[in-house]
Design a protein around this motif. Structure first.
Motif, PDB file in Angstrom:
ATOM      1  N   SER A  39       0.812  -1.218   0.000  1.00 54.78           N
ATOM      2  CA  SER A  39       0.000   0.000   0.000  1.00 54.78           C
ATOM      3  C   SER A  39       0.846   1.270   0.000  1.00 54.78           C
ATOM      4  CB  SER A  39      -0.932   0.018   1.219  1.00 54.78           C
ATOM      5  OG  SER A  39      -0.196   0.292   2.396  1.00 54.78           O
ATOM      6  N   ILE A  40       0.157   2.352  -0.299  1.00 58.12           N
ATOM      7  CA  ILE A  40       0.696   3.711  -0.221  1.00 58.12           C
ATOM      8  C   ILE A  40      -0.174   4.442   0.797  1.00 58.12           C
ATOM      9  CG2 ILE A  40       1.127   5.847  -1.513  1.00 58.12           C
ATOM     10  CD1 ILE A  40       2.692   3.403  -2.595  1.00 58.12           C
ATOM     11  N   ILE A  41       0.450   5.251   1.658  1.00 57.83           N
ATOM     12  CA  ILE A  41      -0.329   6.068   2.598  1.00 57.83           C
ATOM     13  C   ILE A  41       0.039   7.528   2.405  1.00 57.83           C
ATOM     14  CG2 ILE A  41      -0.839   6.612   5.015  1.00 57.83           C
ATOM     15  CD1 ILE A  41      -0.331   3.737   5.747  1.00 57.83           C
ATOM     16  N   LEU A  42      -0.988   8.358   2.325  1.00 55.39           N
ATOM     17  CA  LEU A  42      -0.831   9.811   2.318  1.00 55.39           C
ATOM     18  C   LEU A  42      -1.009  10.285   3.751  1.00 55.39           C
ATOM     19  CD1 LEU A  42      -0.648  12.507   0.674  1.00 55.39           C
ATOM     20  CD2 LEU A  42      -3.150  12.455   0.624  1.00 55.39           C
ATOM     21  N   TRP A  43      -0.050  11.040   4.262  1.00 54.25           N
ATOM     22  CA  TRP A  43      -0.027  11.474   5.660  1.00 54.25           C
ATOM     23  C   TRP A  43      -0.121  12.992   5.773  1.00 54.25           C
ATOM     24  CZ3 TRP A  43       0.822   7.783   9.550  1.00 54.25           C
ATOM     25  CH2 TRP A  43       1.284   6.538   9.131  1.00 54.25           C
ATOM     26  N   ASP A  44      -0.777  13.451   6.817  1.00 58.12           N
ATOM     27  CA  ASP A  44      -0.716  14.851   7.241  1.00 58.12           C
ATOM     28  C   ASP A  44       0.168  14.901   8.470  1.00 58.12           C
ATOM     29  OD1 ASP A  44      -2.324  16.083   5.344  1.00 58.12           O
ATOM     30  OD2 ASP A  44      -4.149  15.819   6.514  1.00 58.12           O
ATOM     31  N   LEU A  45       1.198  15.727   8.436  1.00 56.57           N
ATOM     32  CA  LEU A  45       2.059  15.862   9.601  1.00 56.57           C
ATOM     33  C   LEU A  45       1.381  16.747  10.639  1.00 56.57           C
ATOM     34  CD1 LEU A  45       5.586  16.251   8.000  1.00 56.57           C
ATOM     35  CD2 LEU A  45       4.417  14.190   8.768  1.00 56.57           C
ATOM     36  N   THR A  46       1.404  16.315  11.898  1.00 58.50           N
ATOM     37  CA  THR A  46       0.754  17.056  12.979  1.00 58.50           C
ATOM     38  C   THR A  46       1.754  17.624  13.965  1.00 58.50           C
ATOM     39  OG1 THR A  46       0.520  15.036  14.274  1.00 58.50           O
ATOM     40  CG2 THR A  46      -1.330  15.652  12.854  1.00 58.50           C
ATOM     41  N   LYS A  47       2.887  16.976  14.097  1.00 63.27           N
ATOM     42  CA  LYS A  47       3.977  17.426  14.970  1.00 63.27           C
ATOM     43  C   LYS A  47       3.534  17.595  16.419  1.00 63.27           C
ATOM     44  CE  LYS A  47       6.024  19.658  11.013  1.00 63.27           C
ATOM     45  NZ  LYS A  47       6.322  20.886  10.345  1.00 63.27           N
ATOM     46  N   GLU A  49       4.422  16.838  19.530  1.00 72.72           N
ATOM     47  CA  GLU A  49       5.586  16.323  20.231  1.00 72.72           C
ATOM     48  C   GLU A  49       5.264  15.782  21.620  1.00 72.72           C
ATOM     49  OE1 GLU A  49       9.210  18.581  19.995  1.00 72.72           O
ATOM     50  OE2 GLU A  49       8.523  19.518  18.152  1.00 72.72           O
ATOM     51  N   LYS A  50       4.290  16.313  22.280  1.00 70.40           N
ATOM     52  CA  LYS A  50       3.972  15.838  23.629  1.00 70.40           C
ATOM     53  C   LYS A  50       3.450  14.407  23.625  1.00 70.40           C
ATOM     54  CE  LYS A  50       3.092  20.412  25.456  1.00 70.40           C
ATOM     55  NZ  LYS A  50       2.128  21.363  25.970  1.00 70.40           N
ATOM     56  N   THR A  51       2.742  14.020  22.556  1.00 66.52           N
ATOM     57  CA  THR A  51       2.196  12.668  22.469  1.00 66.52           C
ATOM     58  C   THR A  51       3.045  11.761  21.573  1.00 66.52           C
ATOM     59  OG1 THR A  51       0.822  13.179  20.548  1.00 66.52           O
ATOM     60  CG2 THR A  51      -0.158  13.548  22.734  1.00 66.52           C
ATOM     61  N   TYR A  52       4.074  12.296  20.965  1.00 66.65           N
ATOM     62  CA  TYR A  52       4.929  11.585  20.005  1.00 66.65           C
ATOM     63  C   TYR A  52       4.160  11.124  18.771  1.00 66.65           C
ATOM     64  CZ  TYR A  52       8.820  11.649  23.230  1.00 66.65           C
ATOM     65  OH  TYR A  52       9.826  12.058  24.043  1.00 66.65           O
ATOM     66  N   ARG A  53       2.999  11.698  18.541  1.00 70.46           N
ATOM     67  CA  ARG A  53       2.234  11.385  17.326  1.00 70.46           C
ATOM     68  C   ARG A  53       2.551  12.485  16.325  1.00 70.46           C
ATOM     69  NH1 ARG A  53      -4.256  10.454  16.808  1.00 70.46           N
ATOM     70  NH2 ARG A  53      -4.224  10.034  14.588  1.00 70.46           N
ATOM     71  N   TYR A  54       3.343  12.144  15.345  1.00 71.10           N
ATOM     72  CA  TYR A  54       3.865  13.155  14.436  1.00 71.10           C
ATOM     73  C   TYR A  54       3.108  13.255  13.118  1.00 71.10           C
ATOM     74  CZ  TYR A  54       7.742  16.386  14.633  1.00 71.10           C
ATOM     75  OH  TYR A  54       8.497  17.518  14.788  1.00 71.10           O
ATOM     76  N   GLY A  55       2.205  12.341  12.884  1.00 76.34           N
ATOM     77  CA  GLY A  55       1.436  12.381  11.653  1.00 76.34           C
ATOM     78  C   GLY A  55       0.263  11.426  11.718  1.00 76.34           C
TER      79      GLY A  55
END
Length: 120
Positions: A39-47, A49-55
């Motif tokens: 597969s291919i995934i298109l991501w939106d970066l969220t950055k 940092e406090k939750t380490y969820r970057y996208g």
């Protein structure tokens, strides 16, 4: 003076090894990834940092019958071109989530892809 890399976060979405990551200068907060999960995934970066969820995954694109080996994002962010071990290239329209063009003819896997800046 030495520079150090610092872990900023994780991006989870693929079910197997990521084989390629791409972005464009015009859309630095959007990336596409290719994976051995076909597969291919298109991501939106969220950055976040406090939750380490970057996208966050925005769109999942499936259609290859073997590993998606490489991917590139068009400079305007409208299209992604992916090459696969199935011997095909797919041009993905990221808005409609469709692959209007499938290029076949290789007898082996397509290991690398590229787009020109003018999308030709």
């Amino acid at each position: 003076m030495a520079e150090f890399l610092v872990l900023r976060g994780f991006m989870r979405g693929h079910k197997d090894v990521v084989t390629a990551i791409a972005t464009s200068i015009d859309n630095p907060d959007t990336i596409v990834t290719a994976s051995r999960d076909n597969s291919i995934i298109l991501w939106d970066l969220t950055k976040e940092e406090k939750t380490y969820r970057y996208g966050v995954p925005k769109r999942f694109l499936t259609g290859h019958s073997h590993f998606a080996q490489d991917v590139v994002l068009s400079s305007d962010g409208r299209f992604a071109l992916a090459g696969s071990r199935d011997g095909a290239l797919r041009l993905w329209d990221l808005k409609s989530r469709t692959s209007p063009y499938r290029f076949v003819g290789h007898t082996k896997g397509v290991l690398s892809v590229a787009l020109s800046k003018d999308h030709r």
